[in-house]
Design a protein around this motif. Structure first.
Motif, PDB file in Angstrom:
ATOM      1  N   THR A  24      71.078  26.871  12.470  1.00 38.91           N
ATOM      2  CA  THR A  24      70.220  26.696  11.303  1.00 38.91           C
ATOM      3  C   THR A  24      68.753  26.736  11.692  1.00 38.91           C
ATOM      4  N   ALA A  28      66.089  29.555  10.495  1.00 41.20           N
ATOM      5  CA  ALA A  28      64.852  29.170   9.811  1.00 41.20           C
ATOM      6  C   ALA A  28      63.633  29.697  10.558  1.00 41.20           C
ATOM      7  N   ARG A 272      65.529  30.705   1.091  1.00 42.41           N
ATOM      8  CA  ARG A 272      66.448  30.439   2.203  1.00 42.41           C
ATOM      9  C   ARG A 272      65.807  29.529   3.241  1.00 42.41           C
ATOM     10  N   ASN A 276      67.351  25.948   4.448  1.00 44.39           N
ATOM     11  CA  ASN A 276      67.621  25.635   5.852  1.00 44.39           C
ATOM     12  C   ASN A 276      66.813  24.435   6.333  1.00 44.39           C
TER      13      ASN A 276
END
Length: 288
Positions: A24, A28, A272, A276
Protein backbone atom coordinates in the motif's frame (compact mmCIF):
# COMPACT_ATOMS: atom_id res chain seq x y z
CA UNK A 1 0.54 -28.44 19.78
CA UNK A 2 -2.46 -26.16 19.41
CA UNK A 3 -0.49 -23.29 20.99
CA UNK A 4 2.32 -23.76 18.46
CA UNK A 5 -0.19 -23.79 15.61
CA UNK A 6 -1.85 -20.63 16.90
CA UNK A 7 1.53 -18.89 17.25
CA UNK A 8 2.53 -19.91 13.73
CA UNK A 9 -0.74 -18.69 12.28
CA UNK A 10 -0.35 -15.45 14.24
CA UNK A 11 3.14 -14.86 12.80
CA UNK A 12 1.87 -15.63 9.32
CA UNK A 13 -0.99 -13.19 9.78
CA UNK A 14 1.42 -10.47 10.91
CA UNK A 15 3.67 -11.11 7.90
CA UNK A 16 0.68 -10.86 5.56
CA UNK A 17 -0.35 -7.61 7.26
CA UNK A 18 3.16 -6.14 6.94
CA UNK A 19 3.40 -7.16 3.28
CA UNK A 20 0.01 -5.67 2.54
CA UNK A 21 0.93 -2.41 4.29
CA UNK A 22 4.25 -2.27 2.40
CA UNK A 23 2.48 -2.74 -0.93
CA UNK A 24 0.00 0.00 0.00
CA UNK A 25 2.82 2.41 0.87
CA UNK A 26 4.66 1.64 -2.39
CA UNK A 27 1.48 2.08 -4.42
CA UNK A 28 0.72 5.41 -2.72
CA UNK A 29 4.31 6.57 -3.32
CA UNK A 30 4.07 5.70 -7.02
CA UNK A 31 0.80 7.61 -7.37
CA UNK A 32 2.32 10.61 -5.60
CA UNK A 33 5.36 10.50 -7.90
CA UNK A 34 3.13 10.48 -11.00
CA UNK A 35 1.11 13.45 -9.74
CA UNK A 36 4.26 15.37 -8.79
CA UNK A 37 5.78 14.54 -12.16
CA UNK A 38 2.78 15.99 -14.01
CA UNK A 39 2.73 19.07 -11.78
CA UNK A 40 6.46 19.80 -12.06
CA UNK A 41 6.48 19.13 -15.80
CA UNK A 42 3.74 21.67 -16.34
CA UNK A 43 5.34 24.19 -14.01
CA UNK A 44 8.77 24.07 -15.67
CA UNK A 45 7.77 23.66 -19.32
CA UNK A 46 8.54 26.81 -21.24
CA UNK A 47 5.66 28.91 -22.57
CA UNK A 48 7.50 29.00 -25.90
CA UNK A 49 6.36 25.41 -26.45
CA UNK A 50 2.74 26.54 -26.74
CA UNK A 51 3.30 29.50 -29.02
CA UNK A 52 1.06 29.73 -32.09
CA UNK A 53 2.39 28.05 -35.23
CA UNK A 54 -0.20 28.24 -38.01
CA UNK A 55 1.82 25.89 -40.20
CA UNK A 56 0.89 23.09 -37.80
CA UNK A 57 -2.72 23.98 -37.02
CA UNK A 58 -5.40 21.30 -36.50
CA UNK A 59 -3.03 18.34 -36.86
CA UNK A 60 -4.36 14.94 -35.81
CA UNK A 61 -2.54 12.91 -33.12
CA UNK A 62 0.83 11.62 -34.37
CA UNK A 63 4.24 10.62 -33.06
CA UNK A 64 5.39 14.24 -33.27
CA UNK A 65 2.24 15.55 -31.57
CA UNK A 66 0.67 12.69 -29.53
CA UNK A 67 -2.36 14.81 -28.56
CA UNK A 68 -2.53 16.67 -31.88
CA UNK A 69 -2.54 20.45 -32.27
CA UNK A 70 -5.25 23.10 -31.98
CA UNK A 71 -6.43 25.75 -34.44
CA UNK A 72 -3.45 27.94 -33.57
CA UNK A 73 -0.93 25.15 -34.09
CA UNK A 74 -0.18 24.72 -30.37
CA UNK A 75 0.84 21.28 -29.16
CA UNK A 76 -2.08 19.85 -27.16
CA UNK A 77 0.11 17.56 -25.05
CA UNK A 78 2.07 20.52 -23.70
CA UNK A 79 -1.11 22.56 -23.20
CA UNK A 80 -2.74 19.67 -21.35
CA UNK A 81 0.23 19.15 -19.02
CA UNK A 82 0.43 22.88 -18.25
CA UNK A 83 -3.34 22.97 -17.72
CA UNK A 84 -3.17 20.04 -15.31
CA UNK A 85 -0.37 21.79 -13.42
CA UNK A 86 -2.57 24.87 -13.02
CA UNK A 87 -5.51 22.73 -11.88
CA UNK A 88 -3.34 20.89 -9.34
CA UNK A 89 -2.04 24.22 -7.99
CA UNK A 90 -5.55 25.60 -7.59
CA UNK A 91 -6.74 22.34 -6.02
CA UNK A 92 -3.79 22.31 -3.62
CA UNK A 93 -4.40 25.82 -2.33
CA UNK A 94 -8.20 25.62 -2.21
CA UNK A 95 -8.38 22.19 -0.59
CA UNK A 96 -5.72 23.14 1.99
CA UNK A 97 -7.67 26.22 3.03
CA UNK A 98 -10.90 24.23 3.06
CA UNK A 99 -9.36 21.46 5.19
CA UNK A 100 -8.02 23.99 7.72
CA UNK A 101 -11.49 25.58 7.93
CA UNK A 102 -13.02 22.13 8.47
CA UNK A 103 -10.53 21.32 11.22
CA UNK A 104 -11.18 24.50 13.22
CA UNK A 105 -14.95 24.42 12.66
CA UNK A 106 -15.23 20.73 13.55
CA UNK A 107 -13.14 21.06 16.72
CA UNK A 108 -15.00 24.23 17.74
CA UNK A 109 -18.38 22.55 17.26
CA UNK A 110 -17.40 19.55 19.39
CA UNK A 111 -15.55 21.40 22.16
CA UNK A 112 -17.48 24.67 22.34
CA UNK A 113 -20.78 25.54 23.95
CA UNK A 114 -24.01 23.96 22.80
CA UNK A 115 -25.22 27.12 21.03
CA UNK A 116 -22.01 27.17 18.97
CA UNK A 117 -22.48 23.52 18.03
CA UNK A 118 -26.09 24.19 16.96
CA UNK A 119 -25.03 27.24 14.94
CA UNK A 120 -22.24 25.37 13.13
CA UNK A 121 -24.55 22.45 12.32
CA UNK A 122 -27.11 24.92 11.01
CA UNK A 123 -24.43 26.60 8.87
CA UNK A 124 -23.28 23.24 7.49
CA UNK A 125 -26.88 22.30 6.62
CA UNK A 126 -27.32 25.68 4.93
CA UNK A 127 -24.19 25.34 2.80
CA UNK A 128 -24.96 21.73 1.88
CA UNK A 129 -28.59 22.58 1.11
CA UNK A 130 -27.67 24.97 -1.71
CA UNK A 131 -26.85 23.33 -5.07
CA UNK A 132 -23.07 23.13 -5.12
CA UNK A 133 -22.48 24.43 -8.64
CA UNK A 134 -24.85 27.34 -8.12
CA UNK A 135 -23.11 28.31 -4.88
CA UNK A 136 -19.69 28.09 -6.54
CA UNK A 137 -20.82 30.30 -9.42
CA UNK A 138 -22.35 32.89 -7.08
CA UNK A 139 -19.26 33.11 -4.88
CA UNK A 140 -16.86 33.18 -7.82
CA UNK A 141 -18.90 35.86 -9.57
CA UNK A 142 -19.17 37.95 -6.38
CA UNK A 143 -15.38 37.76 -5.92
CA UNK A 144 -14.67 38.95 -9.44
CA UNK A 145 -14.17 35.55 -11.09
CA UNK A 146 -10.63 34.75 -12.18
CA UNK A 147 -8.14 32.90 -9.99
CA UNK A 148 -9.22 34.69 -6.80
CA UNK A 149 -12.88 33.87 -7.36
CA UNK A 150 -12.15 30.19 -8.01
CA UNK A 151 -9.92 29.84 -4.95
CA UNK A 152 -12.41 31.51 -2.62
CA UNK A 153 -15.39 29.68 -4.12
CA UNK A 154 -13.85 26.23 -3.84
CA UNK A 155 -12.27 26.87 -0.43
CA UNK A 156 -15.42 28.06 1.33
CA UNK A 157 -17.74 25.39 -0.05
CA UNK A 158 -15.80 22.14 0.44
CA UNK A 159 -15.24 22.08 4.20
CA UNK A 160 -18.67 20.90 5.34
CA UNK A 161 -18.31 17.12 4.97
CA UNK A 162 -14.87 17.00 6.56
CA UNK A 163 -16.02 19.29 9.38
CA UNK A 164 -18.78 16.84 10.30
CA UNK A 165 -16.34 13.92 10.31
CA UNK A 166 -13.91 15.81 12.54
CA UNK A 167 -16.74 16.87 14.87
CA UNK A 168 -17.87 13.27 15.35
CA UNK A 169 -14.28 12.12 15.93
CA UNK A 170 -13.71 14.83 18.54
CA UNK A 171 -16.95 13.94 20.34
CA UNK A 172 -15.83 10.31 20.46
CA UNK A 173 -12.41 11.27 21.84
CA UNK A 174 -13.96 13.51 24.50
CA UNK A 175 -15.88 10.54 25.86
CA UNK A 176 -12.68 8.60 26.53
CA UNK A 177 -11.60 7.94 30.09
CA UNK A 178 -8.21 9.67 29.85
CA UNK A 179 -9.94 12.94 28.92
CA UNK A 180 -11.91 12.78 32.17
CA UNK A 181 -8.70 12.05 34.09
CA UNK A 182 -7.03 15.03 32.43
CA UNK A 183 -9.92 17.28 33.51
CA UNK A 184 -9.66 16.04 37.10
CA UNK A 185 -5.95 16.87 37.05
CA UNK A 186 -6.92 20.48 36.46
CA UNK A 187 -6.07 20.82 32.77
CA UNK A 188 -8.09 23.42 30.89
CA UNK A 189 -10.25 22.67 27.85
CA UNK A 190 -7.72 24.48 25.64
CA UNK A 191 -4.85 22.34 27.00
CA UNK A 192 -6.85 19.15 26.45
CA UNK A 193 -7.73 20.22 22.91
CA UNK A 194 -4.13 20.99 21.98
CA UNK A 195 -2.45 17.99 23.67
CA UNK A 196 -5.08 15.25 23.43
CA UNK A 197 -7.57 16.05 20.66
CA UNK A 198 -5.63 17.75 17.85
CA UNK A 199 -2.90 15.05 17.64
CA UNK A 200 -5.63 12.46 17.05
CA UNK A 201 -7.02 14.60 14.22
CA UNK A 202 -3.84 14.47 12.12
CA UNK A 203 -4.76 11.26 10.19
CA UNK A 204 -8.32 12.46 9.51
CA UNK A 205 -7.00 15.87 8.46
CA UNK A 206 -4.44 14.45 6.01
CA UNK A 207 -6.88 11.94 4.53
CA UNK A 208 -9.62 14.56 4.23
CA UNK A 209 -7.19 17.02 2.64
CA UNK A 210 -6.14 14.53 -0.04
CA UNK A 211 -9.73 13.46 -0.75
CA UNK A 212 -10.70 17.12 -1.19
CA UNK A 213 -8.23 17.46 -4.07
CA UNK A 214 -10.31 15.69 -6.77
CA UNK A 215 -13.41 17.69 -5.84
CA UNK A 216 -11.47 20.95 -5.94
CA UNK A 217 -9.87 20.13 -9.30
CA UNK A 218 -13.16 19.07 -10.89
CA UNK A 219 -15.03 22.13 -9.64
CA UNK A 220 -12.22 24.45 -10.75
CA UNK A 221 -12.38 22.93 -14.23
CA UNK A 222 -16.17 23.09 -14.23
CA UNK A 223 -16.24 26.75 -13.20
CA UNK A 224 -13.63 27.63 -15.81
CA UNK A 225 -15.52 25.64 -18.46
CA UNK A 226 -18.68 27.65 -17.69
CA UNK A 227 -16.78 30.94 -17.93
CA UNK A 228 -16.74 31.80 -14.22
CA UNK A 229 -13.21 30.61 -13.46
CA UNK A 230 -9.75 31.33 -14.77
CA UNK A 231 -9.18 33.82 -17.56
CA UNK A 232 -8.82 32.56 -21.16
CA UNK A 233 -5.13 33.55 -21.19
CA UNK A 234 -4.28 30.86 -18.64
CA UNK A 235 -3.67 27.28 -19.88
CA UNK A 236 -6.32 25.64 -17.69
CA UNK A 237 -8.06 22.37 -18.54
CA UNK A 238 -11.48 24.02 -18.26
CA UNK A 239 -10.48 26.62 -20.84
CA UNK A 240 -9.10 23.95 -23.18
CA UNK A 241 -12.34 21.93 -22.94
CA UNK A 242 -14.47 25.03 -23.40
CA UNK A 243 -12.58 25.99 -26.55
CA UNK A 244 -12.70 22.45 -27.93
CA UNK A 245 -16.52 22.31 -27.77
CA UNK A 246 -16.66 24.70 -30.74
CA UNK A 247 -14.78 22.30 -33.01
CA UNK A 248 -16.17 18.89 -32.09
CA UNK A 249 -18.74 19.09 -34.88
CA UNK A 250 -15.86 19.66 -37.32
CA UNK A 251 -14.37 16.30 -36.36
CA UNK A 252 -11.54 17.61 -34.17
CA UNK A 253 -12.25 15.10 -31.41
CA UNK A 254 -8.71 15.09 -30.03
CA UNK A 255 -9.05 18.67 -28.76
CA UNK A 256 -11.48 17.52 -26.05
CA UNK A 257 -10.75 13.80 -25.70
CA UNK A 258 -7.15 13.83 -24.48
CA UNK A 259 -7.42 16.81 -22.05
CA UNK A 260 -10.65 15.38 -20.62
CA UNK A 261 -9.12 11.92 -20.27
CA UNK A 262 -6.03 13.29 -18.51
CA UNK A 263 -8.23 15.29 -16.12
CA UNK A 264 -10.20 12.16 -15.23
CA UNK A 265 -6.98 10.18 -14.71
CA UNK A 266 -5.53 12.83 -12.36
CA UNK A 267 -8.76 12.97 -10.38
CA UNK A 268 -8.83 9.16 -10.06
CA UNK A 269 -5.17 9.14 -8.98
CA UNK A 270 -5.92 11.63 -6.20
CA UNK A 271 -8.88 9.51 -5.14
CA UNK A 272 -6.75 6.34 -5.03
CA UNK A 273 -4.02 8.21 -3.15
CA UNK A 274 -6.55 9.25 -0.53
CA UNK A 275 -7.87 5.72 -0.17
CA UNK A 276 -4.36 4.31 0.25
CA UNK A 277 -3.40 7.01 2.74
CA UNK A 278 -6.51 6.09 4.71
CA UNK A 279 -5.35 2.48 4.90
CA UNK A 280 -1.89 3.62 6.05
CA UNK A 281 -2.89 6.27 8.58
CA UNK A 282 -6.31 5.18 9.83
CA UNK A 283 -5.90 2.39 12.39
CA UNK A 284 -9.48 1.23 11.86
CA UNK A 285 -8.97 0.56 8.14
CA UNK A 286 -5.29 -0.43 8.17
CA UNK A 287 -6.15 -4.15 8.48
CA UNK A 288 -8.93 -4.19 5.87
Amino acid sequence: MSNMTAAASGRQGRRIGVNRRTKTIIFAALILMVILGVYLSGAFLSDDLIQADFSKKALKPSLEHPFGTDLLGRDMLVRTIKGLSVSISVGMIASSVSAVIALFVGVAAATGRSWLDHFINWLIDLVMGIPHTVLLILISFACGKGLKGVLIGVAVTHWTGLARIIRSEVLQIRSQQYIGVSKKLGHSSWWITVHHILPHMVPQFIIGLILLFPHAIMHESGLTFLGFGLSPEQPAIGIILSESMKYLSAGMWWLAFFPGLMLVIIVLLFDRLGENMKKILDPYSAHE
